[in-house]
Design a protein around this motif. Structure first.
Motif, PDB file in Angstrom:
ATOM      1  N   VAL A  85       0.852  -1.190   0.000  1.00 58.04           N
ATOM      2  CA  VAL A  85       0.000   0.000   0.000  1.00 58.04           C
ATOM      3  C   VAL A  85       0.889   1.242   0.000  1.00 58.04           C
ATOM      4  N   THR A 122      -6.981   6.274   6.502  1.00 59.46           N
ATOM      5  CA  THR A 122      -7.331   6.491   5.107  1.00 59.46           C
ATOM      6  C   THR A 122      -7.536   5.173   4.379  1.00 59.46           C
ATOM      7  N   SER A 123      -8.472   5.180   3.446  1.00 56.46           N
ATOM      8  CA  SER A 123      -8.663   4.054   2.543  1.00 56.46           C
ATOM      9  C   SER A 123      -7.629   4.181   1.432  1.00 56.46           C
ATOM     10  N   GLN A 124      -6.950   3.073   1.114  1.00 50.44           N
ATOM     11  CA  GLN A 124      -5.876   3.119   0.131  1.00 50.44           C
ATOM     12  C   GLN A 124      -6.070   2.066  -0.940  1.00 50.44           C
ATOM     13  N   VAL A 125      -5.596   2.382  -2.129  1.00 50.66           N
ATOM     14  CA  VAL A 125      -5.587   1.405  -3.216  1.00 50.66           C
ATOM     15  C   VAL A 125      -4.190   0.817  -3.287  1.00 50.66           C
ATOM     16  N   ARG A 138      -5.145  -4.943  -8.157  1.00 47.29           N
ATOM     17  CA  ARG A 138      -5.409  -3.706  -7.445  1.00 47.29           C
ATOM     18  C   ARG A 138      -6.591  -3.908  -6.503  1.00 47.29           C
ATOM     19  N   THR A 140      -8.659  -2.353  -2.637  1.00 46.43           N
ATOM     20  CA  THR A 140      -8.822  -1.291  -1.654  1.00 46.43           C
ATOM     21  C   THR A 140      -8.508  -1.848  -0.270  1.00 46.43           C
ATOM     22  N   ASN A 142      -8.191  -1.006   4.018  1.00 48.11           N
ATOM     23  CA  ASN A 142      -8.585  -0.141   5.131  1.00 48.11           C
ATOM     24  C   ASN A 142      -8.038  -0.706   6.434  1.00 48.11           C
ATOM     25  N   GLN A 186      -4.234  -4.173   7.886  1.00 52.71           N
ATOM     26  CA  GLN A 186      -5.176  -3.683   6.879  1.00 52.71           C
ATOM     27  C   GLN A 186      -6.060  -4.849   6.428  1.00 52.71           C
ATOM     28  N   THR A 188      -8.881  -6.173   3.299  1.00 50.55           N
ATOM     29  CA  THR A 188      -9.297  -5.963   1.909  1.00 50.55           C
ATOM     30  C   THR A 188     -10.590  -6.721   1.634  1.00 50.55           C
TER      31      THR A 188
END
Length: 215
Positions: A85, A122-125, A138, A140, A142, A186, A188
């Motif tokens: 990430v 933050t939400s991340q890709v 890819r 997302t 959190n 995190q 997914t």
């Protein structure tokens, strides 16, 4: 004139004490900020050994992070995926246990451990690379919402523990330095190997802090 043993006894004292502190640190990839408050009670050694409880807010912000499968059964089986990430912000509020020893009039030693709490950020890709797959997908990611100390691979969420040495500038002001051992987790929505959705990273940060005795 007050002799050193008398000062040490006065500083250790029989009563509980309330302390707060603010600290900063880094592990080379992420910057750490922590603010905590805790109460300590004397348990042995004439009040020099104390145990306590408190609350700590911790925040990490930094560069690219590499996490791996967090599910213990999959780790034992060697079925481990990788999640990468980018820069992100990650915070946690946890209940923590504390231990402190007043070694001398000025020097203190201690440790603390996050036990339970919650996380946000933050939400991340990011990129999820499945075991044996040549390319990543890819996804997302959190922060895991709930934090629970389980020990090692059984930890869940975002937790930290500190091992420190402190210098009492005066009775109500302490400087500390030490090692912050942390875990960031995190989740997914995309299922990984073994239907895993949890990914974590362990790290060690060097930190410094300043704190006040507010009794």
């Amino acid at each position: 004139m007050v002799c050193a043993p008398s000062v040490a006894r006065a500083q250790a004292g029989p009563a509980s004490v309330l302390r707060w502190d603010i600290g900063v640190g880094t592990d080379g990839t992420a910057a750490l900020t922590a603010i905590g408050i805790h109460r300590l009670w004397p348990v042995a050694a004439g009040g020099r050994l104390r145990l306590g409880l408190g609350a700590r807010w911790s925040s990490w912000i930094g560069g690219e992070q590499t996490l791996s499968t967090a599910e213990p059964s999959l780790i034992r089986a060697g079925r481990i995926d990788t999640l990468v990430v980018p820069v992100g912000w990650h915070s946690a509020m946890n209940l923590a246990g504390h231990l402190a020893i007043q070694a001398t009039e000025r020097v203190a030693l201690g440790a603390n451990l996050d036990v339970f709490g919650w996380s946000w950020g933050t939400s991340q890709v990011g990129t999820l690379r499945l075991l044996g797959a040549p390319n990543g997908a890819r996804v997302t990611a959190n922060p895991q919402q709930w934090n629970v100390f389980g020990g090692g691979t059984r930890d869940r969420g975002t937790l930290a523990s500190e091992f420190w040495v402190g210098w009492d500038v005066r009775r109500d002001l302490r400087l500390r330095a030490g090692l912050n051992h942390f875990v960031l987790e995190q989740t997914t929505p995309t299922l990984g190997t073994g239907d895993n959705t949890r990914h974590r990273r362990f790290g060690n940060a060097v930190f410094v802090s300043i704190g006040r005795l507010v009794r």
